[in-house]
Design a protein around this motif. Sequence first.
Motif, PDB file in Angstrom:
ATOM      1  N   SER A 145      14.223 -11.738 -10.199  1.00 30.22           N
ATOM      2  CA  SER A 145      14.204 -12.711  -9.214  1.00 30.22           C
ATOM      3  C   SER A 145      13.358 -12.362  -8.021  1.00 30.22           C
ATOM      4  N   GLU A 146      13.024 -11.051  -7.981  1.00 29.57           N
ATOM      5  CA  GLU A 146      12.060 -10.660  -6.893  1.00 29.57           C
ATOM      6  C   GLU A 146      10.576 -10.377  -7.594  1.00 29.57           C
ATOM      7  N   PRO A 147       9.628 -10.593  -6.681  1.00 25.84           N
ATOM      8  CA  PRO A 147       8.318 -10.207  -7.359  1.00 25.84           C
ATOM      9  C   PRO A 147       8.390  -8.742  -7.616  1.00 25.84           C
ATOM     10  N   THR A 148       7.812  -8.383  -8.687  1.00 28.02           N
ATOM     11  CA  THR A 148       7.554  -6.991  -9.039  1.00 28.02           C
ATOM     12  C   THR A 148       6.168  -6.735  -9.758  1.00 28.02           C
ATOM     13  N   VAL A 149       5.556  -5.511  -9.605  1.00 22.77           N
ATOM     14  CA  VAL A 149       4.333  -5.006 -10.237  1.00 22.77           C
ATOM     15  C   VAL A 149       4.593  -3.626 -11.085  1.00 22.77           C
ATOM     16  N   VAL A 150       3.762  -3.704 -12.095  1.00 21.13           N
ATOM     17  CA  VAL A 150       3.519  -2.528 -12.950  1.00 21.13           C
ATOM     18  C   VAL A 150       2.292  -1.965 -12.651  1.00 21.13           C
ATOM     19  N   LEU A 185      -2.680  -3.594 -12.244  1.00 22.38           N
ATOM     20  CA  LEU A 185      -1.525  -4.041 -11.707  1.00 22.38           C
ATOM     21  C   LEU A 185      -1.296  -5.248 -12.219  1.00 22.38           C
ATOM     22  N   THR A 186      -0.227  -5.222 -12.965  1.00 22.40           N
ATOM     23  CA  THR A 186       0.633  -6.607 -13.545  1.00 22.40           C
ATOM     24  C   THR A 186       1.580  -7.016 -12.549  1.00 22.40           C
ATOM     25  N   PHE A 187       1.408  -7.996 -11.968  1.00 26.45           N
ATOM     26  CA  PHE A 187       2.458  -8.804 -11.316  1.00 26.45           C
ATOM     27  C   PHE A 187       3.291  -9.891 -11.789  1.00 26.45           C
ATOM     28  N   TYR A 188       4.592  -9.748 -11.601  1.00 25.90           N
ATOM     29  CA  TYR A 188       5.509 -10.787 -11.926  1.00 25.90           C
ATOM     30  C   TYR A 188       6.079 -11.519 -10.900  1.00 25.90           C
ATOM     31  N   VAL A 189       5.485 -12.751 -10.833  1.00 26.11           N
ATOM     32  CA  VAL A 189       5.860 -13.645  -9.591  1.00 26.11           C
ATOM     33  C   VAL A 189       6.935 -14.714 -10.140  1.00 26.11           C
ATOM     34  N   PRO A 190       8.005 -14.623  -9.314  1.00 28.29           N
ATOM     35  CA  PRO A 190       9.108 -15.426  -9.822  1.00 28.29           C
ATOM     36  C   PRO A 190       9.064 -16.969  -9.652  1.00 28.29           C
ATOM     37  N   ALA A 191       8.183 -17.322  -8.479  1.00 30.43           N
ATOM     38  CA  ALA A 191       8.214 -18.660  -8.070  1.00 30.43           C
ATOM     39  C   ALA A 191       6.617 -18.799  -7.397  1.00 30.43           C
ATOM     40  N   GLY A 192       6.052 -19.851  -7.767  1.00 29.37           N
ATOM     41  CA  GLY A 192       4.678 -20.040  -7.151  1.00 29.37           C
ATOM     42  C   GLY A 192       4.648 -21.386  -6.541  1.00 29.37           C
ATOM     43  N   PRO A 193       3.449 -21.747  -5.731  1.00 27.88           N
ATOM     44  CA  PRO A 193       2.457 -20.776  -5.678  1.00 27.88           C
ATOM     45  C   PRO A 193       2.767 -19.742  -4.681  1.00 27.88           C
ATOM     46  N   ALA A 194       1.941 -18.825  -4.661  1.00 27.79           N
ATOM     47  CA  ALA A 194       2.042 -17.864  -3.256  1.00 27.79           C
ATOM     48  C   ALA A 194       0.794 -16.938  -3.244  1.00 27.79           C
ATOM     49  N   PRO A 222      -5.162 -15.795  -3.616  1.00 31.11           N
ATOM     50  CA  PRO A 222      -4.522 -16.954  -3.422  1.00 31.11           C
ATOM     51  C   PRO A 222      -4.053 -18.061  -4.448  1.00 31.11           C
ATOM     52  N   GLY A 223      -2.817 -18.603  -3.993  1.00 31.26           N
ATOM     53  CA  GLY A 223      -2.274 -19.548  -4.887  1.00 31.26           C
ATOM     54  C   GLY A 223      -2.045 -19.123  -6.329  1.00 31.26           C
ATOM     55  N   VAL A 224      -1.313 -18.040  -6.389  1.00 28.75           N
ATOM     56  CA  VAL A 224      -0.840 -17.712  -7.800  1.00 28.75           C
ATOM     57  C   VAL A 224       0.358 -18.386  -8.289  1.00 28.75           C
ATOM     58  N   ARG A 225       0.519 -18.922  -9.368  1.00 28.77           N
ATOM     59  CA  ARG A 225       1.500 -19.586  -9.934  1.00 28.77           C
ATOM     60  C   ARG A 225       2.456 -18.559 -10.503  1.00 28.77           C
ATOM     61  N   ALA A 226       3.719 -19.107 -10.594  1.00 33.30           N
ATOM     62  CA  ALA A 226       4.906 -18.262 -11.132  1.00 33.30           C
ATOM     63  C   ALA A 226       4.342 -17.848 -12.661  1.00 33.30           C
ATOM     64  N   GLY A 229       4.167 -19.370   2.333  1.00 36.25           N
ATOM     65  CA  GLY A 229       4.363 -20.160   3.649  1.00 36.25           C
ATOM     66  C   GLY A 229       4.423 -18.983   4.672  1.00 36.25           C
ATOM     67  N   ASN A 230       5.588 -19.101   5.476  1.00 37.10           N
ATOM     68  CA  ASN A 230       5.740 -18.067   6.421  1.00 37.10           C
ATOM     69  C   ASN A 230       6.742 -16.884   5.848  1.00 37.10           C
ATOM     70  N   THR A 231       6.878 -17.222   4.692  1.00 39.36           N
ATOM     71  CA  THR A 231       7.723 -15.872   4.178  1.00 39.36           C
ATOM     72  C   THR A 231       6.929 -14.851   3.302  1.00 39.36           C
ATOM     73  N   VAL A 232       7.265 -13.438   3.775  1.00 39.48           N
ATOM     74  CA  VAL A 232       6.389 -12.387   3.250  1.00 39.48           C
ATOM     75  C   VAL A 232       7.684 -11.555   2.571  1.00 39.48           C
ATOM     76  N   THR A 233       7.395 -11.223   1.317  1.00 38.57           N
ATOM     77  CA  THR A 233       8.283 -10.357   0.739  1.00 38.57           C
ATOM     78  C   THR A 233       7.363  -9.284  -0.101  1.00 38.57           C
ATOM     79  N   PRO A 234       7.863  -8.106   0.010  1.00 38.00           N
ATOM     80  CA  PRO A 234       7.461  -6.706  -0.130  1.00 38.00           C
ATOM     81  C   PRO A 234       7.360  -7.010  -2.008  1.00 38.00           C
ATOM     82  N   VAL A 235       6.331  -6.506  -2.430  1.00 37.38           N
ATOM     83  CA  VAL A 235       6.470  -6.476  -4.173  1.00 37.38           C
ATOM     84  C   VAL A 235       6.965  -5.074  -4.537  1.00 37.38           C
ATOM     85  N   THR A 236       7.914  -5.143  -5.528  1.00 41.34           N
ATOM     86  CA  THR A 236       8.666  -3.801  -5.750  1.00 41.34           C
ATOM     87  C   THR A 236       7.917  -3.507  -7.036  1.00 41.34           C
ATOM     88  N   LEU A 237       7.605  -2.125  -6.910  1.00 40.19           N
ATOM     89  CA  LEU A 237       6.950  -1.200  -7.989  1.00 40.19           C
ATOM     90  C   LEU A 237       7.997  -0.999  -9.174  1.00 40.19           C
TER      91      LEU A 237
END
Length: 177
Positions: A81-86, A96-105, A141-145, A166-174
């Motif tokens: 449910s949180e953005p992660t990266v491997v 870097l493989t990112f897993y984005v739970p919801a987009g766009p971001a 920019p504009g990465v989809r889920a 938007g105005n929300t910044v979330t750290p990506v968990t490794l």
Amino acid sequence: REQLRLVARALASTPAPELPLDFRDGVLRRAQLPQRSNRTRRYWRGGLALAASVLVAVVVLGVVQLQPVPPGQLTGAMAPSEPTVVATRGPQGLELTFYVPAGPADIVIDVVGVAGGDGALAATTLNGTRPQIDGRRIVLPGVRAGQVTVILTGDVGGFTALLVRGNTVTPVTLRSP
């Protein structure tokens, strides 16, 4: 609870026996109980009622477990449910493989250089998103889920990543690969 589930599955997969119409009367005739006091009848009725309650509970539990869960009720069951990266070192560079739970971001990657490196930095993606490179910062920019992979080449020693929606910044968990 697990035993009840097993019993419910066994009952659900077992065909119902076909009994003759006079089965109950035949069993009572063969039993030939010598005396039937009111107390004995109460115990039998209570026992039968208890057995029927347990049977109904097992069947209901089995039916409830077999019903599919609506997709809106699944939270984090299939994906984080949180953005992660491997991060993995590949032949082309740092993948870097990112897993984005919801987009766009937007994904913002700040790259740390290697001591003695030439400072050159390049980035490509496998999904067609064009990365924007500004010094040691890379923005997707504009990465989809879903999943997006970025390959960093050049002077790369480490990185930090943020997901900006938007105005929300979330750290990506490794995560480990």
